[in-house]
Structures are given as structure tokens and as C-alpha cells.
Design an enzyme around this catalytic site. Structure first.
Site, PDB file in Angstrom:
ATOM      1  N   ASN A 289     -24.252 -15.723  -7.297  1.00  0.00           N
ATOM      2  CA  ASN A 289     -25.471 -15.479  -6.516  1.00  0.00           C
ATOM      3  C   ASN A 289     -26.519 -16.501  -6.959  1.00  0.00           C
ATOM      4  O   ASN A 289     -27.112 -16.353  -8.017  1.00  0.00           O
ATOM      5  CB  ASN A 289     -25.961 -14.045  -6.784  1.00  0.00           C
ATOM      6  N   TRP A 290     -26.701 -17.511  -6.130  1.00  0.00           N
ATOM      7  CA  TRP A 290     -27.629 -18.593  -6.513  1.00  0.00           C
ATOM      8  C   TRP A 290     -29.090 -18.175  -6.386  1.00  0.00           C
ATOM      9  O   TRP A 290     -29.977 -18.899  -6.831  1.00  0.00           O
ATOM     10  CB  TRP A 290     -27.388 -19.825  -5.635  1.00  0.00           C
ATOM     11  N   LYS A 291     -29.336 -17.072  -5.724  1.00  0.00           N
ATOM     12  CA  LYS A 291     -30.716 -16.637  -5.445  1.00  0.00           C
ATOM     13  C   LYS A 291     -31.489 -17.787  -4.768  1.00  0.00           C
ATOM     14  O   LYS A 291     -30.895 -18.569  -4.032  1.00  0.00           O
ATOM     15  CB  LYS A 291     -31.403 -16.153  -6.716  1.00  0.00           C
TER      16      LYS A 291
ATOM     17  N   HIS B 256     -29.187  -5.746  -3.527  1.00  0.00           N
ATOM     18  CA  HIS B 256     -29.535  -6.363  -4.817  1.00  0.00           C
ATOM     19  C   HIS B 256     -30.864  -5.773  -5.289  1.00  0.00           C
ATOM     20  O   HIS B 256     -31.775  -5.525  -4.491  1.00  0.00           O
ATOM     21  CB  HIS B 256     -29.636  -7.884  -4.670  1.00  0.00           C
TER      22      HIS B 256
ATOM     23  N   GLU C 212     -33.340  -7.045  -6.639  1.00  0.00           N
ATOM     24  CA  GLU C 212     -34.539  -7.824  -6.292  1.00  0.00           C
ATOM     25  C   GLU C 212     -34.998  -7.495  -4.874  1.00  0.00           C
ATOM     26  O   GLU C 212     -36.198  -7.452  -4.596  1.00  0.00           O
ATOM     27  CB  GLU C 212     -34.248  -9.328  -6.455  1.00  0.00           C
TER      28      GLU C 212
ATOM     29  N   GLU D 292     -24.766  -3.371 -11.210  1.00  0.00           N
ATOM     30  CA  GLU D 292     -25.705  -4.292 -11.842  1.00  0.00           C
ATOM     31  C   GLU D 292     -26.844  -3.496 -12.475  1.00  0.00           C
ATOM     32  O   GLU D 292     -27.843  -3.196 -11.792  1.00  0.00           O
ATOM     33  CB  GLU D 292     -26.278  -5.255 -10.801  1.00  0.00           C
TER      34      GLU D 292
ATOM     35  N   GLY E 198     -30.826 -11.075 -15.363  1.00  0.00           N
ATOM     36  CA  GLY E 198     -31.717 -12.185 -15.713  1.00  0.00           C
ATOM     37  C   GLY E 198     -32.441 -12.010 -17.033  1.00  0.00           C
ATOM     38  O   GLY E 198     -33.391 -12.735 -17.316  1.00  0.00           O
TER      39      GLY E 198
ATOM     40  N   SER F  47     -26.530 -10.709 -16.608  1.00  0.00           N
ATOM     41  CA  SER F  47     -26.405 -11.606 -17.758  1.00  0.00           C
ATOM     42  C   SER F  47     -24.969 -11.818 -18.201  1.00  0.00           C
ATOM     43  O   SER F  47     -24.672 -11.930 -19.399  1.00  0.00           O
ATOM     44  CB  SER F  47     -27.270 -11.098 -18.927  1.00  0.00           C
TER      45      SER F  47
ATOM     46  N   GLY G   8     -25.466 -14.420 -11.662  1.00  0.00           N
ATOM     47  CA  GLY G   8     -26.700 -15.068 -11.224  1.00  0.00           C
ATOM     48  C   GLY G   8     -26.882 -16.396 -11.929  1.00  0.00           C
ATOM     49  O   GLY G   8     -26.274 -17.410 -11.576  1.00  0.00           O
ATOM     50  N   GLY G   9     -27.699 -16.402 -12.977  1.00  0.00           N
ATOM     51  CA  GLY G   9     -28.066 -17.638 -13.678  1.00  0.00           C
ATOM     52  C   GLY G   9     -26.887 -18.533 -14.038  1.00  0.00           C
ATOM     53  O   GLY G   9     -26.935 -19.753 -13.833  1.00  0.00           O
TER      54      GLY G   9
HETATM   55  C1  PEP Z   1     -27.704 -11.125 -10.217  1.00  0.00           C
HETATM   56  O1  PEP Z   1     -28.808 -11.481  -9.843  1.00  0.00           O
HETATM   57  O2  PEP Z   1     -26.923 -10.572  -9.411  1.00  0.00           O
HETATM   58  C2  PEP Z   1     -27.344 -11.337 -11.613  1.00  0.00           C
HETATM   59  C3  PEP Z   1     -26.317 -10.710 -12.094  1.00  0.00           C
HETATM   60  O3  PEP Z   1     -28.156 -12.197 -12.315  1.00  0.00           O
HETATM   61  P1  PEP Z   1     -27.923 -12.747 -13.829  1.00  0.00           P
HETATM   62  O4  PEP Z   1     -26.448 -13.052 -13.950  1.00  0.00           O
HETATM   63  O5  PEP Z   1     -28.768 -13.939 -13.929  1.00  0.00           O
HETATM   64  O6  PEP Z   1     -28.307 -11.627 -14.732  1.00  0.00           O
END
Ligand code: PEP
Length: 252
Positions: free
Chosen positions: A9-11, A97, A99, A169, A175, A215, A236-237
Site C-alpha cells: 500500500n503505497w498510500k 483502511h 486512515e 491491521e 506506521g 509495521s 505500507g512504508g
Molecule cells: C498500512 O498502511 O496498511 C500499513 C500496514 O502501514 P505500515 O506498514 O507503514 O505500518
């Protein structure tokens, strides 16, 4: 045998030219990678979906969107429909999600409409669920996740539910650099599979892919993915760096 998936997920990250480089790096690395049975999914910003599906056509990954509006067309300025994604050969779309729940106030009912409109267009929702920290501290995390699934997914008939990918999640892990322990992840994934089994049946539960997100990185992916009910990750990251993302994708 249920699918194992690693989805990135590049956001809202990367410029067009940066995205082009990252997609190419990932596609090149995937040509050499031993994914075993895992499927890799890239979820770039909507603006880059066409470029991504073009590369995916010649490569070894699928494409997911990060969001849709739950109508095929109409006066919804700025929005993108599942019908548009279908023609681009987009296979997945993230729904629910944290967010979007938090910053865009997306309700259970609205997420339910998104799920339905995606399925109508043959796109599999990657449905995110998970508790915030105070909910876990109050030992309410199981109730929260149960409610999220019941309100937005459990209206589906079994044959439609089979197309859903669930992503657990925990919001406190997204994040933050704080990952759920393998025990915490397994406990919740097993709980989710149990809920699916009670609502549908054991076959449906056994066939449902349940991803962990929060994470997850090149260092902890193998340990998390080794848990019996963890079928991969929503990343994500760490999906923004080709080398680390590939390390995660080959962690099964
Ligand atoms: C996400 O936004 O779905 C996610 C898991 O982010 P991160 O891996 O950066 O925690």
C-alpha cells in the site's frame, strides 16, 4: 489451499517518475524471485494505476487500488469507480483502511457499499479491520474487529465472501514501528477465522486469506508469516523500497 499474498500500500507517496522507477525495480526483481505460491499485489496511487497494470501485464504481480467510490458512474466529482478499475484490469481494492475510517469518517455502512460495488465489478476487496490502542488496552479488540466484519462483510452470501481478503491491521501498529507480536497476530487471525467459520462454514474460513498489516518489514515478516493463520501482509512504508518489499514477499 488459500492464497498467500503480500500487498504493498503505497498510500499518497511517490511522484510519477519515482513511481515508474519503483514499479520497474519491483517487476525486475520479481522476475528473479522465488515467491513459492505467494501473490504480490501493488496498490499505487490511482494516478499510476494504468502504468502499473501495463507493467503487471508482462510481469508477475497483480494490481490493487487504494480506494473507490461505490457507484459505477455519476456526479461524484473527484471520485473513481470500480467500473473504471475493472477495465484497467485492477484485481484488488483496499477497503476500510484505518486512515480512511479516521480522516474521511468512512462508516461501516459506507464500507459495506464499497464492498458490494467492488464485488459487482469482479474486484476483490482487501478489507482492513483492527482496533486502536485504547480498545486493546480495554480488552475490547476482539469485539471491535467482530463488529467491523459483521457490519460491512457478513451480509455477503458465501460465494461472494470467498472473494474477500481480510487484513488485520491493529491501528497502533500502522506506521509506528511497533509491530504486533507473532502471538498477538496469530491470536487475532485465528479469532477472525473462527468468526468466518461460525458465520459461513469451515471450508470458507479455511479458504479465506487473512493478511497482517502494521509495521511489517524485512526483519519481522518471516516470523509473522510463519504463524498458521497469517497468510501474508499488507505493507505500507516498507513497500516503498523495492529491495525490502521483495524481502518481505519472499518471506514465506
Ligand atoms: C498500512 O498502511 O496498511 C500499513 C500496514 O502501514 P505500515 O506498514 O507503514 O505500518
Amino acid at each position: 489451499m488459500r492464497k498467500q499474498i503480500v500487498a504493498g500500500n503505497w498510500k499518497m507517496n511517490k511522484t510519477f517518475s519515482e513511481a515508474e522507477i519503483l514499479i520497474t525495480e519491483i517487476a525486475d526483481a520479481l522476475d528473479e524471485a522465488d515467491l513459492k505460491n505467494a501473490e504480490v499485489v501493488l496498490c499505487p496511487p490511482a494516478l499510476y494505476l494504468e502504468m502499473t497494470t501495463d507493467v503487471a501485464f508482462e510481469s508477475n504481480f497483480k494490481v490493487g487500488a487504494q480506494n473507490i467510490y461505490p457507484e459505477d458512474s455519476g456526479a461524484f466529482t473527484g471520485e473513481i469507480s470500480p467500473l473504471m478499475l475493472k477495465e484497467l484490469n485492477v484485481s484488488y481494492c483496499i477497503v476500510g483502511h484505518s486512515e480512511r475510517r479516521k480522516y474521511f469518517n468512512e462508516s461501516h455502512e459506507f464500507l459495506k457499499r464499497k464492498v458490494d460495488s467492488l464485488l459487482k465489478n469482479n474486484i476483490s476487496p482487501i478489507f482492513c479491520c483492527g482496533e486502536v490502542l485504547p480498545e486493546r488496552e480495554a480488552n475490547r479488540h476482539f469485539d471491535v474487529v467482530k463488529n467491523q466484519l459483521e457490519e460491512s462483510l457478513f451480509h455477503l452470501p458465501e460465494e461472494e465472501f470467498m472473494k474477500i481478503v481480510v487484513a488485520y491491521e491493529p491501528v497502533w501498529a500502522i506506521g509506528t514501528g511497533v509491530t504486533a507480536s507473532k502471538e498477538q497476530a496469530q491470536e487475532m487471525h485465528s479469532f477472525i477465522r473462527g468468526l468466518i467459520s461460525s458465520k459461513y462454514d469451515t471450508t470458507t474460513a479455511d479458504e479465506t486469506t487473512i493478511l497482517y498489516g502494521g509495521s511489517c518489514n524485512g526483519k519481522n515478516a518471516a516470523e509473522l508469516f510463519s504463524q498458521p493463520d497469517v497468510d501474508g501482509g499488507l505493507i505500507g512504508g516498507a513497500s516503498l523500497k523495492a529491495e525490502e518489499f521483495l524481502q518481505i514477499a519472499t518471506s514465506f
